[in-house]
Motif scaffolding. Structure first.
Motif, PDB file in Angstrom:
ATOM      1  N   SER B 187       0.425  -2.083  -6.518  1.00 11.94           N
ATOM      2  CA  SER B 187       1.260  -0.905  -6.762  1.00 11.94           C
ATOM      3  C   SER B 187       1.111   0.069  -5.605  1.00 11.94           C
ATOM      4  CB  SER B 187       0.861  -0.220  -8.070  1.00 11.94           C
ATOM      5  OG  SER B 187      -0.410   0.375  -7.936  1.00 11.94           O
ATOM      6  N   THR B 188       2.146   0.841  -5.355  1.00  9.35           N
ATOM      7  CA  THR B 188       2.085   1.828  -4.274  1.00  9.35           C
ATOM      8  C   THR B 188       3.131   2.918  -4.477  1.00  9.35           C
ATOM      9  OG1 THR B 188       2.299   2.188  -1.886  1.00  9.35           O
ATOM     10  CG2 THR B 188       3.627   0.429  -2.802  1.00  9.35           C
ATOM     11  N   PRO B 189       2.799   4.146  -4.062  1.00 11.35           N
ATOM     12  CA  PRO B 189       3.818   5.195  -4.077  1.00 11.35           C
ATOM     13  C   PRO B 189       4.574   5.258  -2.747  1.00 11.35           C
ATOM     14  CG  PRO B 189       1.687   6.168  -3.632  1.00 11.35           C
ATOM     15  CD  PRO B 189       1.478   4.679  -3.701  1.00 11.35           C
ATOM     16  N   TYR B 190       4.133   4.465  -1.744  1.00 10.51           N
ATOM     17  CA  TYR B 190       4.784   4.490  -0.433  1.00 10.51           C
ATOM     18  C   TYR B 190       5.947   3.503  -0.415  1.00 10.51           C
ATOM     19  CZ  TYR B 190       0.604   6.924   1.208  1.00 10.51           C
ATOM     20  OH  TYR B 190      -0.424   7.812   1.376  1.00 10.51           O
ATOM     21  N   MET B 191       7.148   4.026  -0.338  1.00  8.67           N
ATOM     22  CA  MET B 191       8.342   3.185  -0.418  1.00  8.67           C
ATOM     23  C   MET B 191       8.457   2.246   0.787  1.00  8.67           C
ATOM     24  SD  MET B 191      10.191   4.350  -3.172  1.00  8.67           S
ATOM     25  CE  MET B 191       9.393   5.432  -4.356  1.00  8.67           C
ATOM     26  N   ASP B 192       7.903   2.663   1.941  1.00  4.30           N
ATOM     27  CA  ASP B 192       8.025   1.805   3.128  1.00  4.30           C
ATOM     28  C   ASP B 192       7.214   0.519   2.964  1.00  4.30           C
ATOM     29  OD1 ASP B 192       5.684   3.281   3.209  1.00  4.30           O
ATOM     30  OD2 ASP B 192       5.613   3.372   5.396  1.00  4.30           O
ATOM     31  N   GLU B 193       6.221   0.531   2.068  1.00  6.80           N
ATOM     32  CA  GLU B 193       5.414  -0.673   1.853  1.00  6.80           C
ATOM     33  C   GLU B 193       6.161  -1.702   1.005  1.00  6.80           C
ATOM     34  OE1 GLU B 193       1.678   0.698   0.281  1.00  6.80           O
ATOM     35  OE2 GLU B 193       0.976   1.288   2.267  1.00  6.80           O
ATOM     36  N   ALA B 194       7.190  -1.243   0.304  1.00  7.85           N
ATOM     37  CA  ALA B 194       7.955  -2.144  -0.564  1.00  7.85           C
ATOM     38  C   ALA B 194       8.538  -3.302   0.239  1.00  7.85           C
ATOM     39  CB  ALA B 194       9.070  -1.373  -1.254  1.00  7.85           C
ATOM     40  N   ALA B 195       8.958  -3.012   1.463  1.00  7.34           N
ATOM     41  CA  ALA B 195       9.603  -4.032   2.293  1.00  7.34           C
ATOM     42  C   ALA B 195       8.662  -5.192   2.608  1.00  7.34           C
ATOM     43  CB  ALA B 195      10.103  -3.397   3.587  1.00  7.34           C
ATOM     44  N   LEU B 196       7.359  -4.985   2.447  1.00 11.43           N
ATOM     45  CA  LEU B 196       6.383  -6.022   2.784  1.00 11.43           C
ATOM     46  C   LEU B 196       6.123  -6.981   1.623  1.00 11.43           C
ATOM     47  CD1 LEU B 196       3.966  -3.505   4.532  1.00 11.43           C
ATOM     48  CD2 LEU B 196       5.484  -5.129   5.679  1.00 11.43           C
ATOM     49  N   CYS B 197       6.712  -6.686   0.441  1.00 10.64           N
ATOM     50  CA  CYS B 197       6.508  -7.542  -0.735  1.00 10.64           C
ATOM     51  C   CYS B 197       7.597  -8.602  -0.817  1.00 10.64           C
ATOM     52  CB  CYS B 197       6.563  -6.707  -2.011  1.00 10.64           C
ATOM     53  SG  CYS B 197       5.336  -5.400  -2.075  1.00 10.64           S
ATOM     54  N   ASP B 198       7.298  -9.708  -1.550  1.00 12.62           N
ATOM     55  CA  ASP B 198       8.328 -10.728  -1.793  1.00 12.62           C
ATOM     56  C   ASP B 198       9.385 -10.166  -2.739  1.00 12.62           C
ATOM     57  OD1 ASP B 198       6.942 -12.569  -0.274  1.00 12.62           O
ATOM     58  OD2 ASP B 198       5.710 -13.186  -1.986  1.00 12.62           O
ATOM     59  N   ARG B 199       8.893  -9.597  -3.841  1.00 14.56           N
ATOM     60  CA  ARG B 199       9.803  -8.938  -4.774  1.00 14.56           C
ATOM     61  C   ARG B 199       9.155  -7.644  -5.234  1.00 14.56           C
ATOM     62  NH1 ARG B 199      11.443 -11.572  -9.786  1.00 14.56           N
ATOM     63  NH2 ARG B 199       9.340 -12.450  -9.746  1.00 14.56           N
ATOM     64  N   ILE B 200       9.995  -6.705  -5.682  1.00 14.08           N
ATOM     65  CA  ILE B 200       9.455  -5.432  -6.145  1.00 14.08           C
ATOM     66  C   ILE B 200      10.124  -5.002  -7.444  1.00 14.08           C
ATOM     67  CG2 ILE B 200       8.820  -4.530  -3.879  1.00 14.08           C
ATOM     68  CD1 ILE B 200      11.435  -3.009  -3.797  1.00 14.08           C
ATOM     69  N   ALA B 201       9.381  -4.210  -8.218  1.00 14.43           N
ATOM     70  CA  ALA B 201       9.958  -3.516  -9.368  1.00 14.43           C
ATOM     71  C   ALA B 201       9.870  -2.035  -9.051  1.00 14.43           C
ATOM     72  CB  ALA B 201       9.173  -3.843 -10.633  1.00 14.43           C
ATOM     73  N   LEU B 202      11.002  -1.337  -9.122  1.00 15.17           N
ATOM     74  CA  LEU B 202      10.993   0.114  -8.954  1.00 15.17           C
ATOM     75  C   LEU B 202      10.756   0.725 -10.329  1.00 15.17           C
ATOM     76  CD1 LEU B 202      14.101   0.609  -6.605  1.00 15.17           C
ATOM     77  CD2 LEU B 202      11.704   0.314  -5.965  1.00 15.17           C
ATOM     78  N   ILE B 203       9.774   1.608 -10.431  1.00 12.90           N
ATOM     79  CA  ILE B 203       9.410   2.131 -11.747  1.00 12.90           C
ATOM     80  C   ILE B 203       9.317   3.651 -11.705  1.00 12.90           C
ATOM     81  CG2 ILE B 203       6.977   1.606 -11.231  1.00 12.90           C
ATOM     82  CD1 ILE B 203       6.471   1.185 -14.188  1.00 12.90           C
ATOM     83  N   GLN B 204       9.849   4.285 -12.739  1.00 13.95           N
ATOM     84  CA  GLN B 204       9.744   5.746 -12.864  1.00 13.95           C
ATOM     85  C   GLN B 204       9.736   6.120 -14.336  1.00 13.95           C
ATOM     86  OE1 GLN B 204      10.735   8.573 -10.152  1.00 13.95           O
ATOM     87  NE2 GLN B 204      12.261   9.674 -11.344  1.00 13.95           N
ATOM     88  N   ASP B 205       8.907   7.070 -14.723  1.00 14.18           N
ATOM     89  CA  ASP B 205       8.801   7.536 -16.108  1.00 14.18           C
ATOM     90  C   ASP B 205       8.689   6.379 -17.105  1.00 14.18           C
ATOM     91  OD1 ASP B 205       9.004  10.142 -15.213  1.00 14.18           O
ATOM     92  OD2 ASP B 205      11.193  10.161 -15.367  1.00 14.18           O
ATOM     93  N   GLY B 206       7.894   5.375 -16.762  1.00 15.52           N
ATOM     94  CA  GLY B 206       7.634   4.291 -17.689  1.00 15.52           C
ATOM     95  C   GLY B 206       8.732   3.261 -17.829  1.00 15.52           C
TER      96      GLY B 206
END
Lengths: 242, 300
Positions: B187-206
């Motif tokens: 998990s990370t709050p840095y959006m630029d790190e998202a590009a380094l993952c195979d897939r991502i889930a964007l999550i906010q307020d649960g």
């Protein structure tokens, strides 16, 4: 010193035993400027900042902040600056209003002035509905915006922000920067540290510390030209990775 | 599947920390949970590492149920919590030894897995963990989470508060671990790190806003997006916010990202408007959306 320089630092040094945490740094910050103070973890940013806000006496060098000498007038500095960080911001178990009143009192504002300030601040931040709620119950982004406003409750000449937006959601992070622009536009000098390199681009000028020294200092545009890279992240990586 | 999460919900008093969360992570995948503080990331990690019960829903890790098979999960996963959780009074080497022993293994047995990372902190192996710098603590914590050769690695905000250089090095380490067929949920709050993952889930307020590859998520951005710059950033933002056709305006580094309400955007018209607001050096150029643009659009 020029009346336009609200921070003036020359050869400022701090040693802990054999270790030189801050090694003869020199720079000036003008009135109303947004000055980004960057560096890797352990580069000496916090130590340097502590000297500038009057809570750590330098080993050698010279520095004046808001016109006061850091060696002889630390208490006067504390009264003329605002400070907020991610770690120390507000009291979680006081309400929004109580926090404002408390910090207003600390800075010696009259009750009348605190009442006026409190009303303006709550309205500007849109916190009317939560004014009597405990700060601990607010989302992080709201807390940080409130904390920034509270740090300026005594109309300081300079405000020091130590990683104010860490972990804050992207929308609130930008609202926070709009508040910074507004403060700077009103003539308040903003001295800010951050690990978000897009935020480094928002600063008028940026300094980058490496191993206790300032290795680069200029506008983001000129730094990118100097290091022949497209963004501040690459400037940072080039410098800090050696 | 390495991790299966189906309709997980969790509330604390009147705060809904997680609301009906579902996703799957494949074996050997590097999957990112991207969201700000308070989004529910840590709650999710604690449920998957069997440290917290969900109110509703089911989840399995390596085929084991997080409630009934919790013992098997604990043996086969590595967990690096957001807060530094090693023993501050033990040395680097003692911490590693301790974790190896707890999991019934030895440092030697799985040394090849941690070697790349451990050699960087080995010069300080006799130093107490509490006396390490932030970057070194992070490397030691990763070694301790890996020493029993886990099948799945859970990393809760490993790079928060870490400078860009150390962050980059950390992600390079994760990429190397992934090649050893370890599933990684990070998990990370840095959006630029998202590009380094195979897939991502964007999550906010649960809630999960979107799940996909970083490339696909960026492609889903619904509008053309423009870089706008001028001589005064503060005035530019205020003027754009007051523009009648604005859909969104967000500062992005040296530019402002602007999107227009209308299907047909007119750059000349916008330039004239900004000039009427006494702005100069105006530049308007089409640009591409980033993960952060998408996140903000979805979270709006």
């Amino acid at each position: 010193m020029s009346i336009h320089n609200v921070i003036q630092v020359e050869g400022l040094t701090k040693k802990f035993g054999d270790f030189t945490a801050v090694n003869a740094i020199s720079f000036k910050v003008e009135k109303g400027e947004i000055f980004g103070f960057l560096g890797a973890n352990g580069a000496g940013k916090t130590t340097a900042m502590k000297m500038l806000i009057g809570i750590s006496i330098p080993s050698s060098g010279k520095a004046t902040v808001a016109g006061f000498d850091v060696f002889t007038h630390a208490e006067s500095i504390k009264k003329s600056i605002g400070y907020m960080s991610q770690k120390f911001a507000l009291y979680d178990d006081l309400t929004v209003k109580e926090n404002i009143t408390f910090f207003g009192g600390i800075y010696g504002l009259s009750r009348k002035r605190i009442r006026q300030k409190s009303a303006v601040l709550i309205e500007e931040l849109g916190l009317e509905k939560v004014a009597n709620k405990l700060v601990g119950a607010l989302p992080l982004g709201w807390k940080q915006k409130l904390s920034f406003s509270v740090s300026m409750i005594h109309d300081p000449k300079i405000v020091f922000l130590d990683e104010p937006t860490g972990g804050v959601d992207p929308i609130t992070r930008r609202q926070f920067w709009e508040m910074i622009y507004k403060a700077a536009n009103q003539g308040i000098t903003v001295f800010v540290t951050t690990h978000y390199m897009d935020e480094a681009e928002y600063c008028d000028r940026v300094s980058i510390m490496v191993n206790g020294k300032i290795e680069a200092l200029d506008t983001p545009k000129k730094l990118k030209e100097q290091f022949k890279v497209a963004n501040m992240n690459d400037v940072f990586l080039k410098l800090a990775r050696g | 599947m390495s991790i299966c999460v189906a309709n997980i919900s969790k509330s604390y008093k009147n705060v809904k920390a997680l609301q009906d969360i579902s996703f799957n992570v494949k074996v050997g995948e590097l999957f990112g949970i991207i969201g700000p503080d308070g989004a529910g990331k840590t709650t999710l990690f604690r449920i998957l590492t069997t440290l917290l019960f969900a109110d509703n829903g089911r989840a399995t890790v390596s085929g084991w149920d997080v409630v009934s098979d919790y013992k098997n999960i604990r043996k086969s996963v590595g967990y690096m919590p957001g807060r530094f959780s090693l023993y501050q009074d033990l040395t680097v080497e003692e911490n590693l030894q301790f974790f190896a022993t707890i999991f019934g293994t030895t440092i030697e047995e799985n040394y090849d897995l941690i070697k790349d990372i451990y050699v960087q902190i080995e010069p300080f192996k006799d130093r107490r963990a509490g006396k390490l710098s932030g970057g070194m603590k992070q490397k030691l914590a990763l070694c301790c989470a890996l020493i029993h050769k886990p099948k799945v690695l859970f990393l809760d905000e490993p790079t928060t508060g870490v400078d860009p250089v150390s962050r980059k090095e950390f992600w390079e380490m994760l990429k190397r671990l992934q090649q050893k067929n370890i599933t990684i949920l990070v998990s990370t709050p840095y959006m630029d790190e998202a590009a380094l993952c195979d897939r991502i889930a964007l999550i906010q307020d649960g809630k999960i806003l979107e799940i996909d590859t970083p490339e696909a998520i960026v492609k889903h951005y619904p509008k053309p997006i423009y870089n706008v710059s001028a001589n005064n950033m503060y005035k530019l933002i205020n003027s754009l916010n007051a523009y009648q056709y604005i859909h969104s305006v967000y500062p992005f580094g040296e530019f402002v990202h602007y999107t227009d309400k209308r299907a047909e955007f007119n750059a000349v018209e916008l330039k004239l408007y900004l000039e009427s607001k006494n702005l100069s050096n105006i530049r308007i150029e089409k640009t591409v959306a980033t993960i952060e643009d998408t996140f903000m659009e979805l979270a709006k």
